[in-house]
Enzyme design. Structure first.
Site, PDB file in Angstrom:
ATOM      1  N   SER A  64       0.823  -1.212   0.000  1.00 16.94           N
ATOM      2  CA  SER A  64       0.000   0.000   0.000  1.00 16.94           C
ATOM      3  C   SER A  64       0.859   1.266   0.000  1.00 16.94           C
ATOM      4  O   SER A  64       2.008   1.265   0.454  1.00 16.94           O
ATOM      5  CB  SER A  64      -0.919   0.017   1.222  1.00 16.94           C
ATOM      6  OG  SER A  64      -1.694  -1.152   1.260  1.00 16.94           O
TER       7      SER A  64
HETATM    8  N1  SAM Z   1      -0.260  -4.907   4.019  1.00 25.39           N
HETATM    9  C1  SAM Z   1       0.388  -5.407   2.845  1.00 25.39           C
HETATM   10  C2  SAM Z   1       1.796  -4.935   2.691  1.00 25.39           C
HETATM   11  O1  SAM Z   1       2.269  -4.131   3.484  1.00 25.39           O
HETATM   12  O2  SAM Z   1       2.414  -5.418   1.732  1.00 25.39           O
HETATM   13  C3  SAM Z   1      -0.389  -5.117   1.603  1.00 25.39           C
HETATM   14  C4  SAM Z   1      -1.433  -6.089   1.417  1.00 25.39           C
HETATM   15  S1  SAM Z   1      -2.157  -6.221  -0.177  1.00 25.39           S
HETATM   16  C5  SAM Z   1      -2.868  -4.629  -0.460  1.00 25.39           C
HETATM   17  C6  SAM Z   1      -3.542  -7.263   0.276  1.00 25.39           C
HETATM   18  C7  SAM Z   1      -3.173  -8.683   0.599  1.00 25.39           C
HETATM   19  O3  SAM Z   1      -4.331  -9.347   1.091  1.00 25.39           O
HETATM   20  C8  SAM Z   1      -2.693  -9.485  -0.593  1.00 25.39           C
HETATM   21  O4  SAM Z   1      -1.423 -10.013  -0.337  1.00 25.39           O
HETATM   22  C9  SAM Z   1      -3.740 -10.596  -0.739  1.00 25.39           C
HETATM   23  O5  SAM Z   1      -3.221 -11.824  -1.198  1.00 25.39           O
HETATM   24  C10 SAM Z   1      -4.255 -10.693   0.683  1.00 25.39           C
HETATM   25  N2  SAM Z   1      -5.587 -11.311   0.846  1.00 25.39           N
HETATM   26  C11 SAM Z   1      -6.685 -11.185   0.069  1.00 25.39           C
HETATM   27  N3  SAM Z   1      -7.702 -11.907   0.584  1.00 25.39           N
HETATM   28  C12 SAM Z   1      -7.243 -12.496   1.717  1.00 25.39           C
HETATM   29  C13 SAM Z   1      -7.801 -13.350   2.710  1.00 25.39           C
HETATM   30  N4  SAM Z   1      -9.080 -13.776   2.670  1.00 25.39           N
HETATM   31  N5  SAM Z   1      -7.025 -13.756   3.735  1.00 25.39           N
HETATM   32  C14 SAM Z   1      -5.722 -13.351   3.830  1.00 25.39           C
HETATM   33  N6  SAM Z   1      -5.134 -12.550   2.924  1.00 25.39           N
HETATM   34  C15 SAM Z   1      -5.883 -12.113   1.886  1.00 25.39           C
END
Ligand code: SAM
Length: 216
Positions: A64
């Protein structure tokens, strides 16, 4: 100590993107000043790590924008003794910021390769207060509940009920809720009467995919 070639870029990021947009919590600002964001992205993107936008981290996912990380973190109001659940480990950058500010972080990622890489990076940086899990974060982490804070870093059509159930009384959750293109960043507080919702503004996140989120 080895000097860090990105220290100045990090200082500029905090001053020009974060303080200038109204983030005031000193602990959050110090954490953003300390965590080496460039080590969470691939080598060819390191030079862009402190720029004012998200970056790809592989598997179609993103790290993000710095300001959004600061905004979401400040909203949790962490003091240092909390247990926090993070949904969407991604590259682990937000996890590191949380690990600086609370007692213990429980982080869930659905894509195994991202979870493994994030764990490597955080271990290498010396964080020992983070528990990692691969799976559907919309179900929460019942064995470790209740949580004083919950941070969801992917967008959901609604607030997953298990996450509300696993929020401690007085606890706070930050989650982007809306459709697949734009969402409202919501701060949810668990109060004796139920839950209190406040909007923190419009955002755009990747999908939260799972039982209580979007279907794949
Ligand atoms: N906070 C992260 C960082 O600093 O890199 C950014 C996260 S990214 C915007 C969103 C993440 O949520 C992705 O890696 C995606 O695979 C994960 N995601 C999506 N659905 C999910 C779920 N049900 N459970 C766990 N992770 C999930």
């Amino acid at each position: 100590m080895k000097s860090d070639p990105f220290e100045l870029a990090r200082k500029k990021m905090v001053e020009q993107q974060i303080i200038s947009r109204g983030i005031k919590d000193k602990r959050v600002l110090n954490a953003m000043m300390k965590v080496p964001r460039h080590l969470f992205v691939s080598k060819n993107l390191m030079n862009q790590a402190y720029e004012d936008h998200p970056l790809p981290i592989g598997e179609g996912q993103t790290i993000s924008q710095p300001y959004i990380v600061a905004l979401m973190t400040e909203a949790l109001g962490l003091k240092g003794n909390e247990k926090v659940l993070e949904i969407g480990t991604g590259c682990g950058y937000q996890t590191a910021i949380l690990a600086e500010l609370c007692d213990r972080v429980y982080t869930i990622e659905r894509i195994p390769s991202l979870s493994i890489r994030a764990k490597d990076t955080l271990t290498h940086l010396g964080y020992d207060n983070v528990e990692f899990k691969v799976g559907d974060g919309t179900l929460g982490w019942p064995e470790a509940a209740p949580f004083d804070g919950i941070m969801v870093t992917a967008a959901s059509p609604k607030i997953p009920q298990p996450l509300i159930d696993q929020l401690a009384m007085g606890g706070k959750m930050v989650i982007p809720v809306g459709d697949r293109l734009t969402q409202d960043l919501l701060l949810i507080e668990r109060v004796p009467e139920g839950i209190k919702k406040t909007s923190l503004g419009g955002v755009r996140f990747v999908d939260l995919i799972g039982k209580w989120g979007w279907q794949e």
